[in-house]
Design a protein around this motif. Structure first.
Motif, PDB file in Angstrom:
ATOM      1  N   ARG A  64       0.824  -1.259   0.057  1.00 29.80           N
ATOM      2  CA  ARG A  64      -0.035  -0.056   0.050  1.00 29.80           C
ATOM      3  C   ARG A  64       0.882   1.279   0.088  1.00 29.80           C
ATOM      4  O   ARG A  64       0.468   2.284  -0.227  1.00 29.80           O
ATOM      5  N   VAL A  65       2.010   1.315   0.561  1.00 31.83           N
ATOM      6  CA  VAL A  65       3.000   2.457   0.597  1.00 31.83           C
ATOM      7  C   VAL A  65       3.599   2.565  -0.573  1.00 31.83           C
ATOM      8  O   VAL A  65       3.757   3.803  -1.046  1.00 31.83           O
ATOM      9  N   VAL A  66       3.840   1.736  -1.607  1.00 34.85           N
ATOM     10  CA  VAL A  66       4.656   2.121  -2.537  1.00 34.85           C
ATOM     11  C   VAL A  66       4.004   1.902  -4.048  1.00 34.85           C
ATOM     12  O   VAL A  66       2.954   1.163  -4.104  1.00 34.85           O
ATOM     13  N   CYS A  67       4.609   2.522  -5.079  1.00 30.63           N
ATOM     14  CA  CYS A  67       4.026   2.118  -6.542  1.00 30.63           C
ATOM     15  C   CYS A  67       5.185   2.731  -7.371  1.00 30.63           C
ATOM     16  O   CYS A  67       6.272   3.077  -6.719  1.00 30.63           O
ATOM     17  N   PHE A  95     -16.516   4.945   2.024  1.00 29.86           N
ATOM     18  CA  PHE A  95     -15.879   4.124   2.914  1.00 29.86           C
ATOM     19  C   PHE A  95     -14.407   4.370   2.930  1.00 29.86           C
ATOM     20  O   PHE A  95     -13.534   4.319   3.910  1.00 29.86           O
ATOM     21  N   ASN A  96     -13.802   4.987   2.016  1.00 28.81           N
ATOM     22  CA  ASN A  96     -12.225   4.734   1.698  1.00 28.81           C
ATOM     23  C   ASN A  96     -11.803   5.842   2.669  1.00 28.81           C
ATOM     24  O   ASN A  96     -10.737   5.642   3.501  1.00 28.81           O
ATOM     25  N   LEU A  97     -12.360   7.000   2.641  1.00 28.35           N
ATOM     26  CA  LEU A  97     -12.086   8.158   3.410  1.00 28.35           C
ATOM     27  C   LEU A  97     -12.503   7.890   4.894  1.00 28.35           C
ATOM     28  O   LEU A  97     -11.722   8.389   5.951  1.00 28.35           O
ATOM     29  N   LEU A  98     -13.714   7.672   5.054  1.00 30.62           N
ATOM     30  CA  LEU A  98     -14.234   7.539   6.390  1.00 30.62           C
ATOM     31  C   LEU A  98     -13.380   6.540   7.198  1.00 30.62           C
ATOM     32  O   LEU A  98     -13.106   6.642   8.461  1.00 30.62           O
ATOM     33  N   ILE A  99     -13.140   5.316   6.975  1.00 36.76           N
ATOM     34  CA  ILE A  99     -12.272   4.217   7.421  1.00 36.76           C
ATOM     35  C   ILE A  99     -10.992   4.779   7.799  1.00 36.76           C
ATOM     36  O   ILE A  99     -10.513   4.446   8.926  1.00 36.76           O
ATOM     37  N   THR A 100     -10.437   5.448   7.090  1.00 34.10           N
ATOM     38  CA  THR A 100      -9.152   6.006   7.193  1.00 34.10           C
ATOM     39  C   THR A 100      -9.022   7.109   8.315  1.00 34.10           C
ATOM     40  O   THR A 100      -8.168   6.736   9.325  1.00 34.10           O
ATOM     41  N   ILE A 101      -9.985   7.888   8.420  1.00 31.20           N
ATOM     42  CA  ILE A 101     -10.040   8.786   9.751  1.00 31.20           C
ATOM     43  C   ILE A 101     -10.600   8.247  10.906  1.00 31.20           C
ATOM     44  O   ILE A 101     -10.030   8.509  12.012  1.00 31.20           O
ATOM     45  N   ASP A 115       3.102   8.044  -2.979  1.00 33.14           N
ATOM     46  CA  ASP A 115       2.241   9.031  -3.833  1.00 33.14           C
ATOM     47  C   ASP A 115       1.776  10.153  -3.017  1.00 33.14           C
ATOM     48  O   ASP A 115       0.968  10.949  -3.607  1.00 33.14           O
ATOM     49  N   GLY A 116       2.113  10.249  -1.709  1.00 29.19           N
ATOM     50  CA  GLY A 116       1.396  11.244  -1.006  1.00 29.19           C
ATOM     51  C   GLY A 116       0.196  10.955  -0.033  1.00 29.19           C
ATOM     52  O   GLY A 116      -0.144  11.899   0.645  1.00 29.19           O
ATOM     53  N   CYS A 117      -0.439   9.965  -0.465  1.00 35.31           N
ATOM     54  CA  CYS A 117      -1.712   9.684   0.318  1.00 35.31           C
ATOM     55  C   CYS A 117      -1.043   9.017   1.720  1.00 35.31           C
ATOM     56  O   CYS A 117      -0.220   8.492   2.134  1.00 35.31           O
ATOM     57  N   CYS A 118      -2.187   9.031   2.788  1.00 31.23           N
ATOM     58  CA  CYS A 118      -2.258   8.221   3.847  1.00 31.23           C
ATOM     59  C   CYS A 118      -3.196   7.132   3.703  1.00 31.23           C
ATOM     60  O   CYS A 118      -4.347   7.243   3.257  1.00 31.23           O
ATOM     61  N   ARG A 119      -2.774   5.981   4.206  1.00 29.18           N
ATOM     62  CA  ARG A 119      -3.493   4.681   4.092  1.00 29.18           C
ATOM     63  C   ARG A 119      -3.432   4.012   4.927  1.00 29.18           C
ATOM     64  O   ARG A 119      -2.509   3.848   5.836  1.00 29.18           O
ATOM     65  N   VAL A 200     -13.800  16.920  -8.713  1.00 32.50           N
ATOM     66  CA  VAL A 200     -12.443  16.688  -7.996  1.00 32.50           C
ATOM     67  C   VAL A 200     -12.721  15.357  -7.039  1.00 32.50           C
ATOM     68  O   VAL A 200     -14.172  15.555  -6.209  1.00 32.50           O
ATOM     69  N   VAL A 201     -12.051  14.358  -7.169  1.00 33.04           N
ATOM     70  CA  VAL A 201     -12.650  13.130  -6.322  1.00 33.04           C
ATOM     71  C   VAL A 201     -11.567  13.215  -5.021  1.00 33.04           C
ATOM     72  O   VAL A 201     -10.558  13.413  -5.211  1.00 33.04           O
ATOM     73  N   ILE A 202     -12.139  12.528  -4.060  1.00 32.35           N
ATOM     74  CA  ILE A 202     -11.433  12.205  -2.829  1.00 32.35           C
ATOM     75  C   ILE A 202     -11.380  10.845  -2.500  1.00 32.35           C
ATOM     76  O   ILE A 202     -12.393  10.282  -2.173  1.00 32.35           O
ATOM     77  N   SER A 203     -10.213  10.377  -2.796  1.00 25.25           N
ATOM     78  CA  SER A 203      -9.900   8.804  -2.554  1.00 25.25           C
ATOM     79  C   SER A 203      -8.564   8.770  -2.455  1.00 25.25           C
ATOM     80  O   SER A 203      -7.888   9.513  -2.777  1.00 25.25           O
ATOM     81  N   CYS A 204      -8.126   7.565  -1.919  1.00 25.48           N
ATOM     82  CA  CYS A 204      -6.714   7.175  -1.851  1.00 25.48           C
ATOM     83  C   CYS A 204      -6.604   5.619  -2.407  1.00 25.48           C
ATOM     84  O   CYS A 204      -5.571   5.070  -2.135  1.00 25.48           O
ATOM     85  N   ASP A 205      -7.796   5.331  -3.004  1.00 24.30           N
ATOM     86  CA  ASP A 205      -7.464   3.984  -3.666  1.00 24.30           C
ATOM     87  C   ASP A 205      -7.077   4.141  -4.934  1.00 24.30           C
ATOM     88  O   ASP A 205      -7.224   4.730  -6.097  1.00 24.30           O
ATOM     89  N   SER A 206      -5.823   3.289  -4.973  1.00 28.49           N
ATOM     90  CA  SER A 206      -4.888   3.635  -6.054  1.00 28.49           C
ATOM     91  C   SER A 206      -5.391   3.320  -7.554  1.00 28.49           C
ATOM     92  O   SER A 206      -5.216   3.975  -8.616  1.00 28.49           O
TER      93      SER A 206
END
Length: 244
Positions: A64-67, A95-101, A115-119, A200-206
């Motif tokens: 999840r960290v790298v790409c 769900f992607n955003l909410l579960i992360t927070i 890629d700068g995301c928090c996962r 504009v999309v808000i997600s950290c799903d690759s």
């Protein structure tokens, strides 16, 4: 109120403690090197994981960290800063955003990614439960967003996932309570809608970031601004901050 928490996984203190970080950073760097040269994630993660004798959870984390370097550049080129959301419509991968927070609030591990995301390491497999952190997480997301004054905020939740209708209702309730421009919908094609959206999309799903025209890194913004005590782990060579 719900009593269940989105807290740390029982293995994480051992898997991601200070004594593990150097080995995990090396493994993450090797995985990124292989991906940037065209090797597949599956084969590369297996090779690196076996070499460093990583647990399944540690292998999931570095995946999840790298790409690939090319993917990092492409995603960052499409990123829209929070400050430029004024009068725009934003579409949230609910769900992607909410579960992360929720995870950050509950003391679970949050990973800073290339890629700068928090996962986090959670996954929704057809089941979601509202937890003690849910309402607070939505509220903190709203407080972060209100600083940029978007015109409309549309939360999308996967209809087949249990409790999707209930969490959408909670989003609408909190939006009305705070006078935020929140809308919340359940849909059978959330990923496709996000990937095709002109907003504009808000997600950290690759997979979504690969297809989206533009995206905002709201998860990291919310954690940085609203949850400074969160347990963040950086396997990319930056500073690591552990739990208090």
């Amino acid at each position: 109120m719900p009593e269940r928490h989105r807290g740390p996984h029982p293995q994480d203190a051992k898997c991601f403690g200070e004594v593990q970080l150097a080995r995990l950073k090396t493994a993450a760097g090797e995985l990124a090197w292989l991906l940037s040269r065209g090797y597949s994630m599956g084969a590369s993660n297996e090779l690196v994981g076996d070499h460093h004798q990583l647990t399944s959870r540690q292998r999931l984390a570095i995946a999840r960290v790298v790409c690939a370097e090319e993917q990092v550049e492409e995603r960052q080129a499409k990123q829209v800063p929070l400050s430029l959301l004024k009068e725009k419509t934003v579409i949230i991968d609910g769900f992607n955003l909410l579960i992360t927070i929720e995870t950050a609030l509950g003391g679970g591990a949050i990973f800073n990614c290339l890629d700068g995301c928090c996962r986090d390491l959670s996954a929704v497999y057809g089941s979601y439960k509202i937890v003690a952190e849910t309402r607070q997480a939505i509220t903190l997301i709203g407080r972060t967003l209100e600083q940029s004054s978007p015109q409309k905020v549309v939360w999308l939740f996967d209809r087949p996932v249990s409790n999707s209708g209930r969490v959408a209702e909670v989003v609408r309730e909190l939006g009305e309570e705070h006078n935020w421009p929140f809308e919340a919908e359940t849909t059978d094609s959330t990923d496709a809608l996000l990937s095709r959206s002109s907003d504009v999309v808000i997600s950290c799903d690759s997979a979504i970031l690969e297809q989206a025209k533009s995206w905002c890194n709201l998860a990291c913004e919310t954690i940085t601004r609203q949850i400074p005590e969160a347990w963040t782990i950086d396997l990319t060579g930056k500073q690591h901050r552990g739990p208090e």
